[in-house]
Design a protein around this motif. Structure first.
Motif, PDB file in Angstrom:
ATOM      1  N   ALA A 103     -36.114  25.002  48.130  1.00  0.00           N
ATOM      2  CA  ALA A 103     -37.249  24.437  48.863  1.00  0.00           C
ATOM      3  C   ALA A 103     -36.921  24.407  50.352  1.00  0.00           C
ATOM      4  O   ALA A 103     -35.757  24.254  50.745  1.00  0.00           O
ATOM      5  CB  ALA A 103     -37.555  23.022  48.374  1.00  0.00           C
ATOM      6  N   PHE A 148     -42.608  17.709  48.451  1.00  0.00           N
ATOM      7  CA  PHE A 148     -42.433  19.130  48.166  1.00  0.00           C
ATOM      8  C   PHE A 148     -41.966  19.319  46.739  1.00  0.00           C
ATOM      9  O   PHE A 148     -41.509  18.381  46.084  1.00  0.00           O
ATOM     10  CB  PHE A 148     -41.461  19.782  49.162  1.00  0.00           C
ATOM     11  N   THR A 149     -42.094  20.552  46.255  1.00  0.00           N
ATOM     12  CA  THR A 149     -41.677  20.918  44.908  1.00  0.00           C
ATOM     13  C   THR A 149     -40.717  22.101  44.992  1.00  0.00           C
ATOM     14  O   THR A 149     -40.976  23.056  45.735  1.00  0.00           O
ATOM     15  CB  THR A 149     -42.905  21.300  44.050  1.00  0.00           C
ATOM     16  N   ALA A 150     -39.630  22.039  44.243  1.00  0.00           N
ATOM     17  CA  ALA A 150     -38.680  23.149  44.206  1.00  0.00           C
ATOM     18  C   ALA A 150     -39.334  24.350  43.536  1.00  0.00           C
ATOM     19  O   ALA A 150     -40.087  24.200  42.569  1.00  0.00           O
ATOM     20  CB  ALA A 150     -37.420  22.734  43.448  1.00  0.00           C
ATOM     21  N   ASP A 151     -39.048  25.529  44.055  1.00  0.00           N
ATOM     22  CA  ASP A 151     -39.623  26.742  43.475  1.00  0.00           C
ATOM     23  C   ASP A 151     -38.904  27.100  42.172  1.00  0.00           C
ATOM     24  O   ASP A 151     -38.011  26.361  41.718  1.00  0.00           O
ATOM     25  CB  ASP A 151     -39.618  27.890  44.491  1.00  0.00           C
ATOM     26  N   VAL A 177     -38.658  22.442  53.725  1.00  0.00           N
ATOM     27  CA  VAL A 177     -39.677  21.481  54.153  1.00  0.00           C
ATOM     28  C   VAL A 177     -39.433  21.143  55.616  1.00  0.00           C
ATOM     29  O   VAL A 177     -38.289  21.043  56.049  1.00  0.00           O
ATOM     30  CB  VAL A 177     -39.682  20.217  53.248  1.00  0.00           C
TER      31      VAL A 177
END
Length: 150
Positions: free
Chosen positions: A109, A101-104, A111
């Motif tokens: 985040a 995942f990628t932090a906004d 998940v």
């Protein structure tokens, strides 16, 4: 006669809904602790873990204070050889991984993982840690799911 059957059907429906509600488990929530690293000093979050009747576990990580736009990975780990009272420091093997995942833009985040309960049961799911995808040795946060072996 029609009113009596409607009442009976209504009572049966209420009974069934009540049974379903009792079968649904509430998640157990664990708090992530920041590790003693300079990475993401404001990182924090929770892991909500719930088992269903089909032998699956559902885990939702809700994180904040991450580096905006940075890619991360997270894993369940079993107790490792260095286990003591801190499972996060035990260097245990990975038992199951979360999707990458990628932090906004705000550094947050969420998940989710659905996994066979055997992957986290017993000593298999002793802790969850979050790593930088680019450097798995950097672990900003960890959540102890189980504190002692056995």
């Amino acid at each position: 006669m029609m009113k009596a059957s409607n009442v009976i059907l209504g009572m049966a429906a209420m009974s069934m809904l009540g049974s379903c509600a009792m079968m649904m488990a509430k998640p157990t929530t664990y708090t992530f602790k920041h590790n003693a690293v300079a990475a993401d000093p404001s990182a924090m979050g929770t892991a909500a873990v719930m088992a269903d009747s089909a032998g699956m576990s559902k885990t939702t990580l809700t994180l904040s204070g991450l580096t905006p736009g940075k890619a991360y990975i997270a894993h369940y780990h079993a107790f490792g050889p260095d286990s003591s009272t801190n499972p996060c420091a035990s260097n245990g093997p990975v038992t199951v991984g979360f999707p990458n995942f990628t932090a906004d833009a705000a550094g947050s985040a969420t998940v989710m993982l659905s996994a066979d309960m055997t992957k986290i049961a017993g000593d298999m799911g002793a802790y969850i840690n979050v790593h930088y995808a680019s450097d798995p040795s950097v672990v900003p946060v960890c959540a102890a799911i189980k504190m002692t072996k056995g």
